[in-house]
Scaffold this motif. Structure first.
Motif, short mmCIF file in Angstrom:
data_model
loop_
_atom_site.label_atom_id
_atom_site.label_comp_id
_atom_site.label_asym_id
_atom_site.label_seq_id
_atom_site.Cartn_x
_atom_site.Cartn_y
_atom_site.Cartn_z
N GLY A 274 1.71 -2.48 -5.77
CA GLY A 274 0.39 -2.47 -5.16
C GLY A 274 -0.53 -1.56 -5.94
N GLY A 275 -1.58 -1.11 -5.29
CA GLY A 275 -2.44 -0.10 -5.87
C GLY A 275 -3.73 -0.62 -6.46
N ARG A 276 -4.68 0.29 -6.52
CA ARG A 276 -6.03 -0.02 -6.98
C ARG A 276 -6.08 -0.49 -8.43
NH1 ARG A 276 -10.63 4.69 -7.06
NH2 ARG A 276 -12.21 3.63 -8.34
N LEU A 277 -5.39 0.19 -9.32
CA LEU A 277 -5.45 -0.16 -10.73
C LEU A 277 -5.02 -1.59 -10.96
CD1 LEU A 277 -5.94 0.62 -13.69
CD2 LEU A 277 -3.58 1.47 -13.76
N GLU B 152 -9.31 -7.54 14.21
CA GLU B 152 -10.73 -7.27 13.98
C GLU B 152 -10.93 -6.07 13.07
OE1 GLU B 152 -13.28 -8.59 17.67
OE2 GLU B 152 -11.48 -7.53 18.39
N TYR B 153 -10.00 -5.15 13.10
CA TYR B 153 -10.02 -3.98 12.22
C TYR B 153 -8.58 -3.64 11.83
CZ TYR B 153 -14.64 -3.38 14.36
OH TYR B 153 -15.92 -3.59 14.81
N PHE B 154 -8.40 -3.07 10.64
CA PHE B 154 -7.08 -2.60 10.26
C PHE B 154 -7.19 -1.33 9.43
CE2 PHE B 154 -8.25 -5.85 7.12
CZ PHE B 154 -8.01 -5.21 5.91
N HIS B 155 -6.09 -0.62 9.36
CA HIS B 155 -6.02 0.69 8.72
C HIS B 155 -5.43 0.56 7.32
CE1 HIS B 155 -3.64 4.36 7.73
NE2 HIS B 155 -4.67 5.01 8.23
N VAL B 156 -6.00 1.27 6.34
CA VAL B 156 -5.45 1.33 5.00
C VAL B 156 -5.20 2.78 4.64
CG1 VAL B 156 -5.79 0.78 2.55
CG2 VAL B 156 -6.72 -0.75 4.31
N ASN B 157 -3.95 3.12 4.32
CA ASN B 157 -3.61 4.48 3.91
C ASN B 157 -4.05 4.73 2.48
OD1 ASN B 157 -1.30 2.55 3.37
ND2 ASN B 157 -0.63 4.31 2.15
N GLU B 158 -4.38 5.97 2.18
CA GLU B 158 -4.75 6.40 0.82
C GLU B 158 -5.74 5.43 0.17
OE1 GLU B 158 -1.61 7.90 -1.69
OE2 GLU B 158 -0.33 8.27 0.05
N ALA B 159 -6.92 5.37 0.77
CA ALA B 159 -7.92 4.37 0.38
C ALA B 159 -8.26 4.41 -1.10
CB ALA B 159 -9.18 4.54 1.22
N ASP B 160 -8.42 5.60 -1.67
CA ASP B 160 -8.80 5.69 -3.09
C ASP B 160 -7.77 5.06 -4.00
OD1 ASP B 160 -11.30 6.93 -2.90
OD2 ASP B 160 -10.43 8.94 -2.79
N ALA B 161 -6.52 5.06 -3.59
CA ALA B 161 -5.44 4.51 -4.42
C ALA B 161 -5.06 3.09 -4.05
CB ALA B 161 -4.20 5.40 -4.33
N THR C 70 0.86 -1.20 0.00
CA THR C 70 0.00 0.00 0.00
C THR C 70 0.89 1.24 0.00
OG1 THR C 70 -0.15 -0.14 2.43
CG2 THR C 70 -1.94 -1.15 1.14
N PRO C 71 1.35 1.66 -1.17
CA PRO C 71 2.33 2.75 -1.25
C PRO C 71 1.76 4.11 -0.85
CG PRO C 71 2.33 1.42 -3.26
CD PRO C 71 1.12 1.05 -2.48
N ASP C 72 2.69 5.04 -0.65
CA ASP C 72 2.37 6.46 -0.55
C ASP C 72 2.51 7.02 -1.96
OD1 ASP C 72 2.10 6.45 2.33
OD2 ASP C 72 4.28 6.27 2.41
N TRP C 73 1.40 7.30 -2.61
CA TRP C 73 1.43 7.57 -4.04
C TRP C 73 1.97 8.95 -4.40
CZ3 TRP C 73 1.16 3.81 -7.46
CH2 TRP C 73 0.69 2.57 -7.02
N GLY C 74 2.09 9.81 -3.43
CA GLY C 74 2.68 11.13 -3.71
C GLY C 74 4.17 11.18 -3.53
N SER C 75 4.79 10.07 -3.18
CA SER C 75 6.23 10.04 -2.91
C SER C 75 7.03 10.18 -4.20
CB SER C 75 6.62 8.74 -2.22
OG SER C 75 6.42 7.64 -3.10
N LEU C 76 8.28 10.60 -4.06
CA LEU C 76 9.17 10.71 -5.22
C LEU C 76 9.41 9.35 -5.84
CD1 LEU C 76 11.79 13.31 -3.93
CD2 LEU C 76 9.87 13.71 -5.50
N GLU C 77 9.51 8.32 -5.00
CA GLU C 77 9.74 6.97 -5.53
C GLU C 77 8.56 6.53 -6.39
OE1 GLU C 77 11.99 7.34 -1.64
OE2 GLU C 77 9.96 7.83 -2.32
N ALA C 78 7.35 6.83 -5.95
CA ALA C 78 6.17 6.47 -6.75
C ALA C 78 6.17 7.24 -8.07
CB ALA C 78 4.89 6.76 -5.97
#
Length: 353
Positions: free
Chosen positions: A299-302, A124-133, A89-97
């Protein structure tokens, strides 16, 4: 509010713990799992200490789930949506991305967050960063257990195919036909491989490899796999090699069986050791144009949407991987230990919640 999770307590030690339910950021989502699957990577992490000491870190990076909360800026998902959660689950605004390597956003392998830098999905629950991506909807008619294989097994195996740059008519050897290797076989077949050699010995994996498109099976217990490849190719070797199993010494075998100008795609997680060995002469004394490419799956939605479309259209069936199904969180440790002990009838376990 508290939740329970199955965690790495320390190197070589696992168990249930209680933690606070994670908070949802503006771009993020909170998800409850519907189905999860343990991975060999979890075994490397806990019992080999492959990523170093971790204390009370919830394990797991393979899940599909139901969204329970989204941040104020999330546009494409809402509470109640059933989603695929990729292991990366990458950080899509990063320079690496932006450079095309989202899986390394923030540093080497740092797009791999679950059970590496933050709590994983065995809770029971978990967090996902940048859900749309980083989320993708599960289409109607796709089974949640089958869909879990899209979190890691499918994209990792397929990435091995991409790294090796398999082309129509290529001869390909897939070393290791566990769940990732089986998906590499499936991906290579979809990419147009001709002679497709799978290396393995377990009967159910061999049977699955043939169903996914392997034309020949090499049993490493029956002799050196390089010798077997050279016999089958009349001394020429193969165009491409995908490493999905083995150890640090497997690279030497891959180099030896590879034609000049060939490529090796490695997606095997090397959990121990300091170096890999490259045989000098077989590597053309450094000038054989034998390329080694090793990479963490994107990773990623696409990517998730494209891969699940293969399931929707009947071009990919992941159900062949699921040899052990459990119902209920209470079986989490049992499923994890199957991946550690690897009984002969195992390909992949899944826990349905």
């Amino acid at each position: 509010m508290k939740m329970k999770g199955f965690a790495m307590l320390g190197i070589g030690n696992v168990g249930w713990i209680e933690k606070d339910v994670p908070k949802c950021g503006n771009l993020d989502a909170i998800v409850k799992p519907l189905a999860v699957s343990p991975c060999t990577s979890d075994i490397h992490t806990v019992w080999e200490g492959a990523i170093g000491e971790r204390s009370d870190m919830i394990l797991g990076h393979e899940a599909v789930g139901e969204v329970v909360e989204v941040g104020s800026e999330v546009k494409s998902f809402k509470a109640g949506d059933k989603v695929i959660v990729p292991a990366i689950t990458p950080d899509w605004g990063s320079l690496e991305a932006q450079a095309g390597y989202s899986m390394h956003s923030g540093g080497m392998l740092a797009g791999w967050k679950f059970s590496n830098f933050k709590d994983g999905v065995f809770s029971e629950y978990f967090h996902v960063n940048e859900a749309d991506a980083n989320l993708a909807l599960i289409p109607e008619g796709v089974d949640v257990a089958d869909a879990v294989m899209l979190s890691d097994m499918v994209p990792t195996g397929f990435h091995g195919v991409e790294l090796a740059d398999v082309q129509f008519g290529d001869s390909v050897c897939v070393i290791g036909i566990g769940p990732v290797g089986l998906m590499a076989v499936a991906g290579a077949a979809l990419r147009g491989a001709s002679h497709l050699y799978g290396v393995g010995s377990r009967a159910n994996c061999v049977a699955a490899a043939k169903e996914y498109g392997a034309t020949d099976i090499l049993n490493y217990k029956e002799g050196d796999i390089v010798t077997q490849i050279m016999e089958k190719t009349h001394g020429k070797g193969v165009d491409k090699v995908i490493i999905a199993g083995g150890d640090n010494d497997t690279f030497a075998q891959a180099i030896e069986m590879l034609k000049p100008g060939g490529r090796i795609g490695n997606v095997n997680y090397l959990g121990s050791g300091d170096y890999i060995k490259i045989p000098r002469v077989e590597w053309g004394c450094g000038m054989g144009h034998k390329v080694i490419a090793g990479g963490l799956m994107p990773g990623g939605r696409l990517r998730m949407e494209k891969l699940v479309s293969l399931m929707e259209t009947g071009k990919l069936d992941t159900s062949k991987l699921l040899t052990h199904k459990f119902n209920g969180f209470d079986h989490m440790e049992e499923a994890l230990m199957l991946m550690k002990d690897k009984p002969k009838d195992l390909i992949k376990p899944v826990v349905i919640l």
